[in-house]
Design an enzyme around this catalytic site. Structure first.
Site, PDB file in Angstrom:
ATOM      1  N   HIS A  70      -0.754  -2.843  -4.606  1.00  0.00           N
ATOM      2  CA  HIS A  70      -0.564  -3.646  -5.213  1.00  0.00           C
ATOM      3  C   HIS A  70      -0.060  -2.700  -6.669  1.00  0.00           C
ATOM      4  CE1 HIS A  70      -0.039  -6.120  -2.135  1.00  0.00           C
ATOM      5  NE2 HIS A  70      -1.455  -6.340  -2.242  1.00  0.00           N
ATOM      6  N   HIS A 104       3.084 -12.534  -5.903  1.00  0.00           N
ATOM      7  CA  HIS A 104       2.318 -13.289  -4.526  1.00  0.00           C
ATOM      8  C   HIS A 104       1.243 -14.247  -4.785  1.00  0.00           C
ATOM      9  CE1 HIS A 104      -1.105 -11.812  -2.150  1.00  0.00           C
ATOM     10  NE2 HIS A 104      -0.848 -10.248  -2.418  1.00  0.00           N
ATOM     11  N   ARG A 154       0.455  -0.824   0.229  1.00  0.00           N
ATOM     12  CA  ARG A 154      -0.497  -0.047  -0.273  1.00  0.00           C
ATOM     13  C   ARG A 154       0.729   1.269   0.050  1.00  0.00           C
ATOM     14  NH1 ARG A 154      -2.678  -4.289   2.957  1.00  0.00           N
ATOM     15  NH2 ARG A 154      -4.690  -4.403   2.153  1.00  0.00           N
ATOM     16  N   GLU A 204       5.490 -12.228   0.677  1.00  0.00           N
ATOM     17  CA  GLU A 204       5.410 -11.283  -0.455  1.00  0.00           C
ATOM     18  C   GLU A 204       7.024 -10.825  -0.094  1.00  0.00           C
ATOM     19  OE1 GLU A 204       2.024  -9.778  -0.964  1.00  0.00           O
ATOM     20  OE2 GLU A 204       1.504 -10.702   0.197  1.00  0.00           O
TER      21      GLU A 204
HETATM   22  C1  BGC Z   1      -1.940  -7.623   1.236  1.00  0.00           C
HETATM   23  C2  BGC Z   1      -3.354  -7.967   2.040  1.00  0.00           C
HETATM   24  C3  BGC Z   1      -4.045  -8.042   0.785  1.00  0.00           C
HETATM   25  C4  BGC Z   1      -3.591  -9.360  -0.659  1.00  0.00           C
HETATM   26  C5  BGC Z   1      -4.351  -9.449  -1.961  1.00  0.00           C
HETATM   27  C6  BGC Z   1      -1.823  -8.561   0.649  1.00  0.00           C
HETATM   28  O1  BGC Z   1      -0.174  -8.692   0.216  1.00  0.00           O
HETATM   29  O2  BGC Z   1      -1.392  -7.314   2.055  1.00  0.00           O
HETATM   30  O3  BGC Z   1      -4.090  -6.629   2.381  1.00  0.00           O
HETATM   31  O4  BGC Z   1      -5.696  -8.128   0.898  1.00  0.00           O
HETATM   32  O5  BGC Z   1      -2.590  -8.389  -0.909  1.00  0.00           O
HETATM   33  O6  BGC Z   1      -4.478  -8.448  -2.556  1.00  0.00           O
END
Ligand code: BGC
Length: 382
Positions: free
Chosen positions: A138, A210, A113, A347
């Protein structure tokens, strides 16, 4: 004398030709160098999408597609040699075109974020596409996970090179960013990911992958019995919007202490303000050891199958996420329904919201410079 010399010469020629034949015969199947295999996997907006299969001599198999650089499947043996796909996702490209939480995808330009989708660089404020309440997550609405990358097989390295050129201003980010990600499957049953990027204007970059892992096999229940170790003395606590407060908090005496292996489910239900904020683990760990050097930072062990995943990275952080927002709405491979905690993500990354946190390791990439990072996921069983 002449005749016998002749006969000898003939025998010699015969023997030499025999031995030549032997040398030129193809080596036994096991010694064949492993090469990436490419196949068509559909198209997105008229652009063809390819699927590459990388295999290791020991039998591990990774399938990666050019749409989103997504790891579509990852098959590894358990302690009895039985293979299972340990990555969540879909059977075909169509599934990946529906709304899903970044299954297997490459994340860019900025993993995790950026608060309120804003940051200042060289005195200019940039406004990003927001897609997570008020925040940018992301890479925005159409991040690197939704781009069709240009793929090139690397036969010698048993790898796949993916390139994507993101235009200046894409999702609000400054600079034309050229990103190259190389996936390699090594003889050590490792999926190695090398990231590199260059820009023509100063910008910020934070690249990751991811993949959602379940070492029992995708769709085989939750990951609460998986045992996890993370080499980190501190993590970055977050506010209710999952934006880091800017502090680095000691894990000592908290449910965030994974310095020794602990079952993920052992403390996830504890009444802890940080676990409440994340609905479970959804936090960045400040990794021990020197960022910039490839070092082992985490290990996951699944007791029922014996599968082990070791994570090494050059990055300073890792987001440990326990699939808290998985809600069964995605029908995955083989019709499996992915409920809450059906997988875990590790990640590797720079810390979330770094562009607004001068105290965090910098994510700035200057014009003309090149960023580079490496992460490897190594699979075995015990
Ligand atoms: C984030 C989560 C999110 C997920 C899917 C992760 O990297 O930290 O908060 O819900 O990704 O978007």
């Amino acid at each position: 004398m002449r005749r016998s010399a002749c006969a000898c010469a003939l025998i010699l020629v015969f023997l030499t030709s025999c031995s030549n034949t032997t040398t030129e015969a193809p080596p036994p199947a096991k010694a064949q160098p492993l090469r990436p295999m490419k196949q068509a996997f559909g198209s997105v907006d008229g652009k063809p999408v390819d699927l590459y299969t990388l295999t290791s001599a020991k039998g591990m198999e990774a399938r990666i597609m050019t749409y989103g650089g997504i790891v579509v499947s990852l098959k590894t043996p358990d302690r009895t040699g039985t293979m299972a796909d340990v990555a969540l996702g879909f059977d075909s490209l169509d599934g990946y075109l529906t709304t899903h939480p970044y299954f297997g995808a490459l994340i860019g330009r900025y993993g995790n974020r950026i608060a309120k989708g804003r940051f200042k660089l060289n005195g200019t404020e940039y406004k990003l596409a927001t897609n997570n309440g008020p925040n940018a997550l992301h890479g925005g609405r159409k991040g690197f996970d939704k781009a069709v990358w240009t793929g090139r097989a690397l036969p010698e390295a048993n790898g796949l090179e993916l390139t994507y050129i993101s235009r200046d201003g894409e999702e609000g980010y400054p600079g034309t960013l050229t990103t190259t990600v190389t996936y390699t499957v090594t003889g050590e049953d490792e999926l190695r990911i090398d990231y590199a990027a260059t820009t023509d204007k100063d910008t910020v970059v934070n690249l990751t992958n991811h993949t959602y892992f379940n070492l029992k096999g995708q769709g085989e229940g939750d990951i609460l019995a998986h045992q996890l170790a993370i080499d980190a003395d501190r993590f970055t606590p977050v506010d209710s919007g999952l934006i880091p407060t800017g502090k680095r908090q000691a894990v000592e005496g908290t449910p965030f202490d994974f310095r020794k292996p602990v079952a993920i489910g052992a403390r996830i239900g504890e009444s802890d303000a940080q676990l409440k904020a994340g609905k479970g683990y959804d936090h960045n760990y400040v990794l021990n050891g020197a960022a910039g050097t490839l070092r082992k930072v985490a290990e996951v062990y699944e007791p029922s199958t014996g599968r082990v995943m070791e994570v090494s990275t050059t990055e300073p952080g890792v987001q440990f996420y326990t699939g808290n927002f998985l809600d069964g709405s995605n029908k995955g491979k083989g019709g499996k329904v992915y409920g809450q905690r059906a997988a875990l993500c590790l990640e590797t990354q720079h810390f979330p919201d770094s562009p607004n946190k001068p105290d965090f390791p910098s994510t700035m990439l200057k014009a003309g410079e090149r960023m580079q990072s490496t992460t490897a996921y190594r699979f075995s069983a015990r």
